[in-house]
Design a protein around this motif. Structure first.
Motif, short mmCIF file in Angstrom:
data_model
loop_
_atom_site.label_atom_id
_atom_site.label_comp_id
_atom_site.label_asym_id
_atom_site.label_seq_id
_atom_site.Cartn_x
_atom_site.Cartn_y
_atom_site.Cartn_z
N PRO B 474 89.73 106.58 -82.37
CA PRO B 474 89.05 105.77 -81.34
C PRO B 474 90.01 104.87 -80.59
O PRO B 474 89.84 104.62 -79.40
N LEU B 475 91.07 104.40 -81.28
CA LEU B 475 92.02 103.51 -80.64
C LEU B 475 92.76 104.23 -79.53
O LEU B 475 92.95 103.70 -78.43
N VAL B 476 93.18 105.45 -79.82
CA VAL B 476 93.92 106.22 -78.82
C VAL B 476 93.03 106.51 -77.62
O VAL B 476 93.46 106.42 -76.46
N VAL B 477 91.76 106.86 -77.90
CA VAL B 477 90.83 107.14 -76.80
C VAL B 477 90.68 105.93 -75.89
O VAL B 477 90.76 106.03 -74.66
N LEU B 478 90.47 104.75 -76.51
CA LEU B 478 90.30 103.54 -75.71
C LEU B 478 91.57 103.20 -74.93
O LEU B 478 91.52 102.83 -73.76
N ALA B 479 92.73 103.34 -75.58
CA ALA B 479 93.99 103.03 -74.89
C ALA B 479 94.18 103.96 -73.70
O ALA B 479 94.60 103.52 -72.62
N ALA B 480 93.86 105.23 -73.90
CA ALA B 480 93.98 106.18 -72.79
C ALA B 480 93.08 105.75 -71.65
O ALA B 480 93.47 105.79 -70.48
N GLY B 481 91.87 105.30 -71.99
CA GLY B 481 90.95 104.83 -70.95
C GLY B 481 91.50 103.65 -70.20
O GLY B 481 91.44 103.59 -68.97
N VAL B 482 92.06 102.69 -70.95
CA VAL B 482 92.60 101.48 -70.32
C VAL B 482 93.70 101.84 -69.32
O VAL B 482 93.77 101.30 -68.21
N ILE B 483 94.57 102.78 -69.69
CA ILE B 483 95.67 103.15 -68.80
C ILE B 483 95.16 103.99 -67.64
O ILE B 483 95.49 103.75 -66.47
N LEU B 484 94.32 104.97 -67.97
CA LEU B 484 93.84 105.91 -66.95
C LEU B 484 93.06 105.20 -65.85
O LEU B 484 93.31 105.38 -64.66
N VAL B 485 92.06 104.41 -66.25
CA VAL B 485 91.24 103.74 -65.25
C VAL B 485 92.06 102.67 -64.53
O VAL B 485 91.80 102.32 -63.39
N GLY B 486 93.11 102.15 -65.20
CA GLY B 486 94.00 101.21 -64.54
C GLY B 486 94.73 101.88 -63.38
O GLY B 486 94.91 101.28 -62.32
N PHE B 487 95.14 103.15 -63.58
CA PHE B 487 95.84 103.86 -62.53
C PHE B 487 94.88 104.37 -61.46
O PHE B 487 95.21 104.41 -60.28
N TRP B 488 93.68 104.79 -61.87
CA TRP B 488 92.69 105.32 -60.93
C TRP B 488 91.38 104.57 -61.07
O TRP B 488 90.44 105.08 -61.70
N PRO B 489 91.30 103.37 -60.50
CA PRO B 489 90.07 102.58 -60.67
C PRO B 489 88.85 103.29 -60.09
O PRO B 489 87.74 103.03 -60.53
N SER B 490 89.08 104.20 -59.17
CA SER B 490 87.91 104.86 -58.58
C SER B 490 87.21 105.82 -59.54
O SER B 490 86.15 106.34 -59.24
N LEU B 491 87.82 106.02 -60.73
CA LEU B 491 87.18 106.88 -61.73
C LEU B 491 85.81 106.35 -62.13
O LEU B 491 84.91 107.12 -62.47
N VAL B 492 85.65 105.02 -62.12
CA VAL B 492 84.38 104.46 -62.58
C VAL B 492 83.43 104.14 -61.43
O VAL B 492 82.40 103.51 -61.64
N ASN B 493 83.81 104.55 -60.21
CA ASN B 493 82.95 104.27 -59.06
C ASN B 493 81.53 104.75 -59.26
O ASN B 493 80.57 104.09 -58.86
N GLY B 494 81.40 105.90 -59.91
CA GLY B 494 80.08 106.49 -60.12
C GLY B 494 79.15 105.60 -60.92
O GLY B 494 77.94 105.70 -60.82
N LEU B 495 79.74 104.74 -61.75
CA LEU B 495 78.92 103.82 -62.55
C LEU B 495 78.78 102.47 -61.86
O LEU B 495 77.71 101.88 -61.84
N VAL B 496 79.90 102.01 -61.32
CA VAL B 496 79.96 100.64 -60.85
C VAL B 496 79.20 100.45 -59.53
O VAL B 496 78.53 99.44 -59.33
#
Lengths: 582, 509
Positions: B474-496
């Motif tokens: 779970p830690l690796v998954v969350l860390a990947a999310g933190v980095i990924l969405v940091g680089f591409w903030p538009s990934l969460v546009n569908g939710l936000v």
């Protein structure tokens, strides 16, 4: 083409960071090799950008909503600084092969250095204010992590956190300035701000101008935000050479130079810039005179020389500032790496325990003296030409009292430089008598820098015209090489400055005869050693914060009754506010 | 109800029902297995994992349907459940974090007394929180809110033989109950004044008759009542104890989703009352400023890692409140979107921080049998023995400090942009204050990163056990999310973006 080169410059550095990290600390040789390979590759990519400059955005990515478009513009100013960052970066990495031999946690070291190199290149090539801010913050992160590289040394950790907090605090200036530009102009593009600066309401433009100045002051360690740079000397010396001499600290000067066309007309801005440059140049030079730690002298010297560059911008000599930036990057990196070689050999940073090293370290002493001569502003080294250009711009574009101060600063610079060289390489040996000279990796880094110090000034004409070609908003006063060099040689101001420099050198040479003068300046010397009170201001701010936190701790009583009282009190306050507003 | 009706039910209901149906099954299966098979088989942890994974199917279907048809709703008698952008945001955060926490707890909670209850309550809490997000009338909202509170009491006070844990549980219980009573009073006032509990109808009533003292008081009661759960200063005092005493997976859930669920409940209840006063947004901004400064200053004083992270959560709630206040008062959509983006990024980063701190607490203390808390001194030299945990923990901390290119920077930036777009001098001052607080927070995040990368390991690290692999996933998954969405903030546009739009619509913007 340029787009790919930009991607390679940043990407290769970052890829190198990941590869070195993955290689693991159990394979240091692989780590050294990978780091050198990737940093050289990034340097080559940056050099390849030189003939491929353009004032248009070559990369244009839409980041969506409030993040604007991520653009990269390979114009002269950006490419110049990217080349400085990557080339001096690769020299610092090569130097590290010997300097960091046998050190632990190399993966973290090289990864951070490479991450930094990529981020610095990105900072200067970015065409979007937001993207520039992102790289600005990333360089601050790398700087902090590398200053506190030796995590077990509390001084290093303190120095790192101090650097982080102060540069981040200044970064708030860049943050609010960028937000203001976005709120009023609708996009983050630097070209938009430069083109439409005059259409902004004057209050807003002033706000952006002065907040950017704040950020530049903190990043380039200008007074009163200079206190982090001397403490940053806890970093491994190649890091000091790269980040705290040749690249990151220039980011502030870059910011001022980049936005000069937009802010030059703002009331009081140029005056503020030149006063800050003047004060910094003088105060830092004075602090260098009394410092006994070799790296601290160089740190104060860096702050002082950055003051020269900032002053140059304040008087309208943007080209002079960039030319001095080039000279300074080369000779200061040379001095730091040379100092690193000395410190590595002698085992201490205290100059009072050095002395007489010239005979045992011929290579290091030669290159160090070359760098020192450039710093002092002796002809024909690169520092002479660029410093004279700044002084001439100051004479033309600024008040005479500021000019006089900067000339005085040149004299003080010569004094402390000679003092430093004497204490380390001449006189009687005070400490270790058996010292080894620099090995092959160190020499590979030092010698090109020394050659650069001897010759980079020859590029003055080409450099100026190349810069002007892709900077549509700047009006640099440039001409051919011969013309500019002749102008410097024939200006009377040059000889005035040289005379003052000679005085400075003579003052150290004849210091035994000047003991009376020395004694009368002792109080001043003590003030200089204490950083003229700025360190106490720093400490005061920290103490205030800690006291506030301690006072607030009383609210966490641990008692349920008080907690519930808190809830009820909140209700009362909320109802009162609502009643008041109704 | 025949099969036909059951299959015609909107799929989003299964998001709520499925975990609630699984919960008693998990408990029973766990208890029976322990009784029948003498060896500790801990069947409940696998049952819980199956339960939460099975919930992903209706989630995927709900997502598709929402994207196709917009707001989904279902009425059962007098109760309406409505899934809009806000509900989807909460559901995503809850489901994602619960899945990771259940996987994490697989090793962490193994062998603990009452393990089956833990998983049963955790799964139930997840279902209940999704229900909270879908409530369309304020009494139903209160019911789900209470249900969430009840499931969380048992989880917070899980270590029932530890006095500190019980103390934290009691404080949480009593303060939460006070808050709930205030909310109920508010609900009663609204019902008395408007004659209805339905959010849409209340909004219509307020539009017709905006001046009402009773509704004003009700709004105030909602802010304070829900504010206890959201940890708004000065109702926050339960949080440091609860977060540090709860099992680390629950700390992650509390900071990551429970606080946020409270925030969404507040927004739901306050939205129809928006017309009664113009100062709701100002109140939110005011509390946001208090939260930031108190959270950051008090975190500076902490030596225990989990307590420090708890105070940091208080500060981050402050950022969210400021963004929401900007949206409500000035009508800035970027404020709402930024706050919801920050909600998601905080879930990821704080979840990662608590889970990594918990992993270290596990190998250094809990698994070795002692009940000492994890201190900053214990962190020294972690990277020597647990390099992956050190790395992901540093990523979480630096992200929380707002350093690019991690996601915390991107979400904070969006909130700051909203503040500047108002072109209001005071808001600009508030934005500068937020930036200052972000810098201040580095003063307590950075030393932990430094400690982790020291060469000389602490005694706790030296005597620490091997890190179980299942805990690191779970830690690796969350860390990947933190980095990924940091680089591409538009990934969460569908939710936000739908959430932001839903909020602006609800507040009549």
């Amino acid at each position: 083409m340029s787009a790919w080169l930009i991607i390679l410059t940043i990407g290769l550095a970052w890829l190198g960071a990941v590869c070195v990290w993955l290689a693991g600390d159990k394979r240091p040789r692989a780590q050294h090799t990978l780091a050198v390979l990737f940093s050289v590759a990034a340097g080559l990519a940056a050099l390849a950008l030189i003939p491929n400059t353009s004032d248009q955005a070559v990369i244009n990515l839409n980041a969506g909503s409030v993040f604007g478009r991520f653009t990269f513009v390979p114009d002269g100013l950006g490419v110049f600084l990217a080349v400085v960052a990557t080339v001096i970066g690769c020299l610092a990495v090569i130097f590290s092969v010997e300097y960091m031999r046998g050190e632990a946690q190399l993966g973290r070291y090289y990864a951070l250095v490479l991450l930094f190199i990529g981020s610095m290149a990105g900072l200067v090539l970015a065409g979007s204010l937001f993207l520039m801010f992102i790289f600005w913050e990333m360089t601050a992160l790398c700087s902090y992590a590398l200053i506190s590289f030796y995590n077990d040394d509390p001084k290093a950790v303190r120095g790192g956190i101090k650097a982080l907090i102060i540069t981040q605090f200044g970064g708030i200036g860049l943050l609010v300035g960028t937000l203001a530009a976005y709120a009023y102009l609708g996009d983050y593009q630097i070209s938009t701000l430069l083109a439409q600066a005059q259409t902004l309401p004057p209050g807003v433009l002033s706000f952006i101008a002065f907040t950017f100045l704040l950020a530049a002051m903190a990043k380039s360690a200008q007074v009163p935000f200079h206190t982090w740079l001397p403490d940053a000397m806890e970093a491994p010396t190649p890091v000091s050479a790269l980040i705290h001499a040749a690249t990151m600290v220039n980011a502030g000067v870059y910011l001022l130079a980049r936005f000069y066309p937009a802010f030059a007309e703002v009331t009081g801005w140029k005056t503020a810039v030149l006063i800050i440059g003047l004060l910094t140049a003088l105060l830092a030079a004075l602090m260098a005179v009394v410092a006994t730690d070799l790296k601290r002298v160089l740190a104060y010297s860096t702050v002082s020389q950055l003051g020269y560059m900032v002053y140059a911008i304040g008087v309208g000599g943007v080209f002079a500032s960039q030319f001095h930036l080039l000279s300074h990057a080369i000779f200061k990196a040379l001095l730091f790496l040379g100092a690193g070689a000395v410190i590595h050999a002698v085992g201490t940073r205290d100059m009072r325990q050095m002395g007489g090293l010239r005979k045992q370290t011929p290579v290091v002493s030669t290159v160090f003296i070359i760098g020192a001569a450039a710093l002092a502003g002796l002809p024909i080294f690169n520092g002479f030409w660029s410093k004279e250009l700044i002084l001439e711009s100051g004479l033309e574009g600024g008040p005479i009292w500021a000019y006089a101060g900067m000339v005085l600063g040149a004299g003080i610079t010569a004094f402390y430089t000679f003092r430093m060289v004497w204490l380390v390489f001449f006189g009687q040996p005070q400490g270790k008598t058996h010292v080894h000279d620099a090995g092959a990796p160190m020499q590979t880094a030092l010698i090109p820098l020394a050659l650069g110090t001897l010759t980079s000034w020859l590029l003055i004409g080409w450099f100026g015209n190349w810069l002007q070609a892709t900077l549509p908003y700047e009006h640099l006063h440039v001409a051919g090489t011969g013309e500019m060099l002749l102008a410097i040689i024939t200006a009377p101001a040059t000889y005035l400055a040289l005379a003052v420099v000679a005085l400075g050198l003579a003052a150290w040479w004849q210091r035994d005869r000047l003991t009376g003068l020395g004694r009368s300046l002792q109080g001043f010397g003590r003030a200089a050693a204490n950083g003229f009170g700025f360190e106490s201001l720093n400490q005061g701010a920290v103490n205030l914060t800690q006291k506030a936190a301690a006072a607030l701790q009383l609210t966490q009583t641990g008692q349920l009754n008080w907690n519930v009282v808190g809830i009820v009190a909140a209700l009362v306050v909320v109802l009162l506010v609502l009643a008041g507003a109704a | 109800m025949d099969i036909q009706t059951l299959t015609n039910l909107p799929v989003f209901l299964w998001l709520i029902w499925l975990p609630l149906l699984w919960s008693p099954v998990i408990y029973l299966v766990g208890r029976l297995a322990r009784r029948r098979l003498a060896v500790d088989t801990a069947v409940s942890r696998w049952a819980a994992l199956i339960a939460i994974l099975s919930t992903w199917l209706p989630f995927a279907l709900t997502w598709q349907e929402f994207k196709a048809n917009g707001v989904l709703s279902y009425t059962f008698g007098t109760i309406t459940l409505r899934l809009d952008g806000l509900s989807l945001l909460l559901a995503t955060a809850v489901l994602a974090l619960s899945t990771l926490v259940i996987l994490y707890s697989n090793t962490y909670m193994h062998g603990e007394l009452g393990e089956s209850k833990y998983y049963a309550m955790l799964v139930a809490m997840s279902g209940v929180m999704v229900g909270l997000g879908c409530a369309a009338d304020i009494f139903n909202l209160w019911l789900w809110f209470e249900a969430m509170a009840i499931t969380s009491y048992l989880l917070v006070a899980f270590y029932r033989d530890q006095p500190a844990s019980l103390e934290a549980g009691i404080k949480y219980l009593v303060q939460s109950a006070v808050g709930s009573v205030f909310v109920l009073l508010g609900v009663a006032l609204v019902l008395a004044q408007t004659g209805t509990l339905d959010i849409v109808q209340i909004q219509a009533h307020v539009a017709a008759q905006p001046d009402s003292l009773a509704l004003l008081v009700a709004g105030g009661l909602f802010i304070v009542g829900f504010g206890v759960k959201i940890a708004i200063v000065p109702m926050h005092t339960w949080l440091p104890d609860a977060h540090s005493q709860a099992p680390s997976g629950i700390s992650a859930m509390l900071s990551g989703v429970v606080i946020e669920a409270g925030l969404i409940a507040l927004l739901r209840a306050l939205a129809p009352l928006a017309g009664t006063a113009s100062t709701w947004g100002i109140l939110l901004i005011f509390f946001g400023v208090l939260n930031m400064i108190l959270g950051n200053l008090l975190a500076l004083r902490q030596q225990q890692v989990k307590r420090l992270l708890a105070f940091s959560s208080i500060a981050h709630v402050g950022y969210m409140l400021i963004g929401l206040g900007t949206a409500v008062y000035f009508g800035e959509v970027a404020g709402a979107e930024g706050s919801f983006f920050h909600l998601l990024s905080h879930t990821m980063m704080k979840g990662l921080a608590f889970l990594s701190a918990g992993a270290l607490l596990y190998v250094m203390h809990t698994a070795r049998g002692d009940h000492d808390p994890l201190t900053i001194a214990d962190l020294a030299g972690t990277a020597q023995k647990y390099p992956l945990i050190a790395l992901v923990f540093s990523i979480a901390l630096l992200g929380l400090g707002g350093l690019p290119p991690l996601v915390g920077f991107m979400s904070k930036w969006q909130i700051l942009v909203a503040g500047f777009e108002t072109r209001n001098l005071i808001m600009i001052g508030v934005v500068a204050f937020v930036a200052l607080n972000s810098v201040l927070s580095l003063a307590y995040y950075a030393p932990m990163v430094n400690a982790v990368y020291r060469k000389r390991p602490s005694t706790a690290v030296q005597s620490g056990l091997t890190m179980p692999t299942l805990m690191t996933i779970p830690l690796v998954v969350l860390a990947a999310g933190v980095i990924l969405v940091g680089f591409w903030p538009s990934l969460v546009n569908g939710l936000v973006q739908p959430a932001g739009a839903a909020l602006m619509a609800a507040f009549g913007g």
